[in-house]
Design an enzyme around this catalytic site. Structure first.
Site, PDB file in Angstrom:
ATOM      1  N   LYS A 141       0.867  -1.187   0.000  1.00 15.09           N
ATOM      2  CA  LYS A 141       0.000   0.000   0.000  1.00 15.09           C
ATOM      3  C   LYS A 141       0.904   1.237   0.000  1.00 15.09           C
ATOM      4  CE  LYS A 141      -1.701   3.249   2.783  1.00 15.09           C
ATOM      5  NZ  LYS A 141      -1.714   4.245   1.820  1.00 15.09           N
TER       6      LYS A 141
ATOM      7  N   GLU B  40      10.057   1.783  10.574  1.00 18.49           N
ATOM      8  CA  GLU B  40      11.085   2.804  10.311  1.00 18.49           C
ATOM      9  C   GLU B  40      10.385   4.148  10.375  1.00 18.49           C
ATOM     10  OE1 GLU B  40      14.157   2.257  10.134  1.00 18.49           O
ATOM     11  OE2 GLU B  40      14.139   0.086   9.933  1.00 18.49           O
TER      12      GLU B  40
ATOM     13  N   CYS C 101      13.464  11.632   6.319  1.00 17.91           N
ATOM     14  CA  CYS C 101      13.547  11.176   7.707  1.00 17.91           C
ATOM     15  C   CYS C 101      14.937  11.455   8.260  1.00 17.91           C
ATOM     16  CB  CYS C 101      13.233   9.695   7.785  1.00 17.91           C
ATOM     17  SG  CYS C 101      14.134   8.737   6.573  1.00 17.91           S
TER      18      CYS C 101
ATOM     19  N   GLU D  60       9.789  16.593  15.041  1.00 13.98           N
ATOM     20  CA  GLU D  60      10.039  16.463  13.606  1.00 13.98           C
ATOM     21  C   GLU D  60       9.094  17.397  12.841  1.00 13.98           C
ATOM     22  OE1 GLU D  60       8.776  12.877  11.430  1.00 13.98           O
ATOM     23  OE2 GLU D  60      10.784  12.810  10.569  1.00 13.98           O
TER      24      GLU D  60
END
Ligand code: NAD
Length: 512
Positions: free
Chosen positions: A191, A266, A300, A401
């Site tokens: 997906k 992750e 990331c 973040e």
């Protein structure tokens, strides 16, 4: 696989033909069971509809998992080197389609062409590497403690794997998951992120063209709760691999844990780059710009915190800000552009919200902070490269973040202080240190709490044959890339062959 449909209005104000893409289930390109679709629009110019994709639901996941489960019965028995040959062929096809796929990717998610070419190249590199693994997948053959007995450990596939991916590396990250999974003998349902289904579609189509049997990979496009949720919950999905935010990781991890599934997460990062007084400042500035504003800060591993020692702090800020201000922001299709748009309106709103947060917290806004709306920017999600200085390590802009072109510069006393600042955070993906002192470099390599440390390079730029992943809230301990991916997508079986013709009891019949 894709048909033309009429959409409009477009850039020219008239209706145009846009491709409609289907799901791949059991080797057939099919529409979703919901009968609904969604548009994939270009973030540099939202009038440009890149494609129409299936807005799938749980029934599509069910069909895809069923197909993968059925295909697993045969695929697991295909010798790994034969499986790997298909992956090798896919690498060759990808290489030939690199420019076309890079352009599709820039159009659907905005990063500049140089970077999208790199993204496709990463899938090519992964394919060659994993094709080689098909002839390795080594396991230990080891002496038995008993005479006339043979002992070894072999890798076995897991079954159906559910793969859920983000939008920022829309071909590279799917390749990190799909390719080791199938070389190990698993079958997959993937997906892709709703913002970037086309790049994943291009990868899947390539694997089909390379000769992958039906049902071995299935792609179901759509949104997280409707597709990602049912996929991670499904009892026949034996392994789930997600790359995404820590918030979604927490949900998927808990779901997978209920059925004791293999689960690789992750997740987010807030990566520090330390610049010491003895650093090559030109190099550090260059690296900090690439790490901070490459992919519009949407990596990331983005260099979102720069921790600078006091002796060079003033000079670093002055020169860094001057260069950041001069970066050419625009449509990634233009070869001159150095920074593209945010991927979507939400991400842009988040970036701008953090600018307000930084100002309110008392950080010094040195450049940027605004949305760009004039001329060519009018129809995209553009903002200025933004730098805050004098950031306190406890401020939200230094802890959370942002995933945008917002860099925080933090002063430090010395290496020890810098490492404390670097480590005092929830995340632990990448890290970097600029110094010419080898002793300091080795101390940092040991002490920085992160899955990746670069010396004299920014926090971005992973190579596919090394382990990729982080510590703390960045993940749950697995690694992608290299042999770590093979470890995740296989399970060990210990095999003993006793050719003594007697009952030999381990730990008991020692012949003493
Ligand atoms: P996201 O978490 O919003 O989405 C990731 C994927 O999860 C998407 O496909 C999404 O549709 C799906 N999803 C959303 N809700 C779900 C649910 N309830 N159940 C199952 N699936 C669900 O992340 P994003 O915005 O696509 O990507 C940005 C994030 O990814 C950042 O936090 C970034 O740091 C992280 N990221 C991490 C790495 C890494 O390797 N550590 C690499 C790239 C990106």
């Amino acid at each position: 696989m894709a048909t033309d449909v009429l959409t409009g209005p477009t850039i020219l104000g008239t209706a145009t033909r846009t491709k409609a893409y289907k799901n791949l289930i059991d080797g057939e390109w099919v529409e979703s069971s919901t009968g609904e679709t969604f548009e994939n629009r270009n973030p540099a110019d939202t009038r440009d509809v890149v494609g129409i994709f299936q807005k799938s639901g749980p029934a599509d996941v069910e069909a895809a998992v069923e197909a993968a489960k059925h295909a697993f019965k045969k695929w697991r028995l295909v010798p790994a080197p034969r499986r790997a040959e298909i992956v090798y062929r896919a690498a060759e096809i990808l290489q030939g389609s690199k420019e076309e796929f890079a352009r599709d990717m820039t159009r659907e998610m905005g990063k500049v062409l140089d970077e999208t070419r790199g993204d496709v190249q990463e899938a090519v590199d992964t394919a060659y590497y994993m094709a080689g693994e098909g002839r390795r997948m080594f396991g230990p053959t080891t002496p038995s403690e008993l005479p006339n007995k043979f002992a070894m450990a072999i890798r076995q596939p897991l079954g159906v794997c559910g793969l859920i991916t983000p939008w920022n590396f829309p071909m590279a990250i799917p390749s990190w998951k799909l390719l080791p999974a199938i070389v190990c003998g698993n079958t997959c349902v993937i997906k892709p992120a709703q913002d970037t289904p086309l790049s994943t579609f291009n990868l899947v189509r390539t694997l089909v063209d390379a000769g992958l049997p039906k049902g071995v990979i299935n792609i179901v496009t759509g949104f997280g709760p409707e597709v990602g949720g049912p996929l991670s919950e499904h009892p026949d999905v034996k392994a789930v691999s997600l790359t995404g935010s820590s918030a979604v990781g927490r949900i998927v991890g808990q779901t997978a844990a209920k059925r004791f599934k293999h689960c690789s997460l992750e997740l987010g990062g807030k990566n520090p780059m330390i610049v010491l007084d003895d650093a090559n400042l030109d190099l550090a500035i260059e690296g900090g710009l690439w790490g901070g504003f490459g992919t519009t800060g949407q990596r990331c591993t983005a260099t979102s915190r720069i921790i600078v020692q006091k002796g060079v702090y003033g000079e670093f800020i002055e020169r860094y800000v001057e260069r950041a201000r001069a970066l050419k922001v625009g449509n990634g299709m233009d070869e001159e552009t150095q920074m593209g748009p945010a991927v979507n309106e939400n991400q842009l709103a988040t970036d701008l919200r953090y600018v307000d947060i930084g100002k309110a917290e008392g950080a010094r806004l040195k450049c940027g902070g605004n949305r760009l709306t004039s001329g060519d920017y009018a129809h995209g999600f553009f903002m200025e490269p933004t730098v805050f200085a004098d950031v306190d390590p406890k401020m939200r802009i230094a802890q959370e973040e942002i995933f945008g072109p917002v860099v925080s510069i933090i002063p430090c006393e010395d290496l020890e202080d810098a490492i404390e600042i670097a480590n005092n955070i929830e995340y632990g993906l990448s890290s970097s240190l600029y110094t010419k002192d080898v002793n300091k470099a080795f101390s940092a390599m040991r002490d920085l709490e992160a899955g990746i440390t670069y010396i004299n390079a920014p926090t971005i730029g992973a190579e596919v044959h090394l382990p990729f992943g982080g510590v703390k809230s960045t993940g749950n301990g697995h690694r992608e890339g290299g042999v770590g991916a093979i470890d995740f997508f296989s399970q060990w079986k210990a095999v003993y062959v006793d050719y003594s013709d007697t009952l030999q009891r381990a730990q008991i019949d020692r012949g003493e």
